[in-house]
Design a protein around this motif. Structure first.
Motif, PDB file in Angstrom:
ATOM      1  N   LYS A   1       0.807  -1.219   0.000  1.00 14.45           N
ATOM      2  CA  LYS A   1       0.000   0.000   0.000  1.00 14.45           C
ATOM      3  C   LYS A   1       0.837   1.264   0.000  1.00 14.45           C
ATOM      4  N   LYS A   2       2.149   1.137   0.147  1.00 13.84           N
ATOM      5  CA  LYS A   2       3.000   2.327   0.092  1.00 13.84           C
ATOM      6  C   LYS A   2       2.859   3.033  -1.257  1.00 13.84           C
ATOM      7  N   TRP A   3       2.613   2.245  -2.316  1.00 13.78           N
ATOM      8  CA  TRP A   3       2.481   2.815  -3.660  1.00 13.78           C
ATOM      9  C   TRP A   3       1.030   3.137  -4.021  1.00 13.78           C
ATOM     10  N   SER A   4       0.110   2.974  -3.096  1.00 19.03           N
ATOM     11  CA  SER A   4      -1.295   3.302  -3.364  1.00 19.03           C
ATOM     12  C   SER A   4      -1.675   4.680  -2.866  1.00 19.03           C
ATOM     13  N   ILE A   5      -0.831   5.284  -2.031  1.00 21.63           N
ATOM     14  CA  ILE A   5      -1.118   6.604  -1.479  1.00 21.63           C
ATOM     15  C   ILE A   5      -0.037   7.560  -1.948  1.00 21.63           C
ATOM     16  N   PRO A   6      -0.398   8.594  -2.696  1.00 25.48           N
ATOM     17  CA  PRO A   6       0.616   9.504  -3.239  1.00 25.48           C
ATOM     18  C   PRO A   6       1.173  10.424  -2.154  1.00 25.48           C
ATOM     19  N   CYS A   7       2.280  11.038  -2.465  1.00 24.57           N
ATOM     20  CA  CYS A   7       2.877  12.037  -1.587  1.00 24.57           C
ATOM     21  C   CYS A   7       3.215  13.260  -2.435  1.00 24.57           C
TER      22      CYS A   7
END
Length: 450
Positions: free
Chosen positions: A208-214
């Protein structure tokens, strides 16, 4: 001659003194009975180590930095392994294999009472993490939301929305039968499931680290901040909040109340074999802790919540995988309760009956008493962690750092300048520092309020 009782405590006579320290096996429940396997014991110890506290480690990393957190976690895990090493050394030197009996050997009956009361306070529920009442309170609070989250339609007034009803049901159906088992080794199967659930949590945190943008979005179109520097990981962080992270990490490897009961039932229970069980359990827990904390932090950076899953609820609402992880964590917590119950019940029996033959009557009565007490605490005293936090932080520090070092210095005949004696003194000093820091954190929390 060897002398066994049903609680696993072993005493020795003159024949024992002729056995080499490194090869003295501890017998549990009869010489011919096969004990728990290596991996069953390792899963039990990992289950005792890992609990709901894993959800707060990303927050700890955000307040200490990646390298700072990694160093602290390595130090704490090494100290935990070393304190277990001292306990096992004492078992080898004395033939004793219970924490309470070591206290009695060191300081006579007051020592036994002190250790038993400390274990009861720690495991029943007056500490911040890893206690039965805390876990049952988490189940009461989170189970209704976890279940209704999978419902496609709105529900209201259903029985499964009542946390107290669900808590009583799972206690009667799951916790009670497992808690009634006479040997802690039987819990190896449920502990392996709990570890699988923790692995599932870790894998989802990584994915999920790549499912939430920053920068983090407030909604689907607006970003929380246009400053991309917030997406730069910090290697070292020192702030007032760093003081909150240290106690969380210091107690993240607290499993010492379960070590000796697991040792009693280990197949071919030598000191070296149990030390390998402890080392494997602590190493695997270290890896799971570090990976989950790292990727949780790299997902939310400075905006990571004190409970990691709250962040996913905000930015990935009604995500099936996230809801599944929440349910998996609850199941892992559920399977941990009987494991924590075992040393608490044993400490109660040691206080009330001493080292006597196993009795199903007293076994069942103590089991019902302890479970009833923690159930009532979870239902009616939700603020118990705030009320008794000072006592809880003290008991955790004693069990993890102070008692192993103090007992070793008291029982061992080694000179104070020997390596193990110096290590025992160091453990006691670390325990004092962590204990004072924990008390300061609790007091500041009280002053600042919620």
């Amino acid at each position: 001659m060897w002398k066994n009782d049903a609680n696993g405590s072993v005493q020795t006579g003159s024949e024992y003194e002729r056995i080499g320290e490194e090869s003295r096996p501890l017998l549990a429940q009869g010489a011919q009975a096969r004990g728990a396997s290596f991996w069953s014991s390792a899963f039990n110890l990992m289950n005792a180590i890992m609990g709901s506290g894993i959800l707060g480690l990303s927050y700890a990393m955000a307040n200490t930095g990646i390298i700072g957190f990694s160093i602290l976690l390595l130090v704490v895990s090494s100290l935990a392994a070393y304190s277990i090493h001292l306990l096992l050394l004492l078992c080898g030197k004395t033939g004793i294999n219970s924490y309470e009996a070591l206290g009695e050997r060191a300081f006579n009956r007051p020592g036994k009472i002190l250790v038993a009361c400390t274990i009861l306070i720690q495991n029943i529920g007056v500490t911040v993490n890893s206690t039965m009442s805390t876990y049952l309170f988490i189940l009461k609070s989170e189970m209704p939301a976890a279940i209704t989250g999978f419902m496609s339609t709105e529900t209201s007034g259903k029985w499964f929305e009542d946390g107290v009803t669900l808590l009583i049901l799972v206690t009667l159906i799951v916790v009670l039968p497992l808690a009634l088992l006479p040997k802690i080794g039987f819990l190896g199967y449920t502990s392996s499931l709990a570890f699988i659930f923790m692995l599932f949590f870790t894998v989802v945190v990584v994915v999920k680290k790549w499912s939430i943008p920053c920068p983090l979005p407030i909604n689907s179109t607006v970003s929380l901040s246009l400053n991309t520097s917030e997406c730069t990981p910090q290697m070292f962080v020192i702030s007032s909040k760093s003081a909150y992270a240290v106690p969380t990490m210091a107690f993240s490897f607290l499993c010492h109340t379960a070590v000796l009961p697991i040792y009693c039932e280990l197949h071919r229970p030598t000191k070296q074999r149990m030390q390998r069980v402890a080392n494997v359990s602590i190493f695997l827990s270290f890896v799971v802790y570090l990976i989950s904390a790292l990727f949780g932090y790299l997902t939310f950076y400075t905006h990571v919540e004190s409970e990691l899953l709250l962040g996913y609820d905000t930015y990935l609402p009604r995500d099936v995988v996230v809801m599944s992880v929440r349910l998996a964590i609850l199941l892992a917590v559920l399977f941990t309760v009987p494991l924590i119950h075992f040393p608490a019940r044993k400490a109660l029996l040691m206080l009330c009956r001493g080292e006597r033959e196993f009795s199903w009557l007293f076994h069942s009565l103590s089991c019902f008493f302890v479970l009833t007490l923690v159930l009532l605490l979870a239902i009616f005293v939700p603020d118990i962690r705030n009320v008794f936090g000072v006592v809880g932080s003290t008991t955790s520090t004693c069990l993890l750092f102070v008692y192993p070092g103090m007992f070793y210095l008291r029982i061992s005949s080694e000179p104070i300048r020997s390596l193990n004696s110096a290590g025992a003194v160091f453990l006691m000093v670390i325990g004092l520092v962590v204990g004072v820091l924990s008390l300061c954190v609790i007091i500041v929390s009280w002053v600042q309020g919620p």
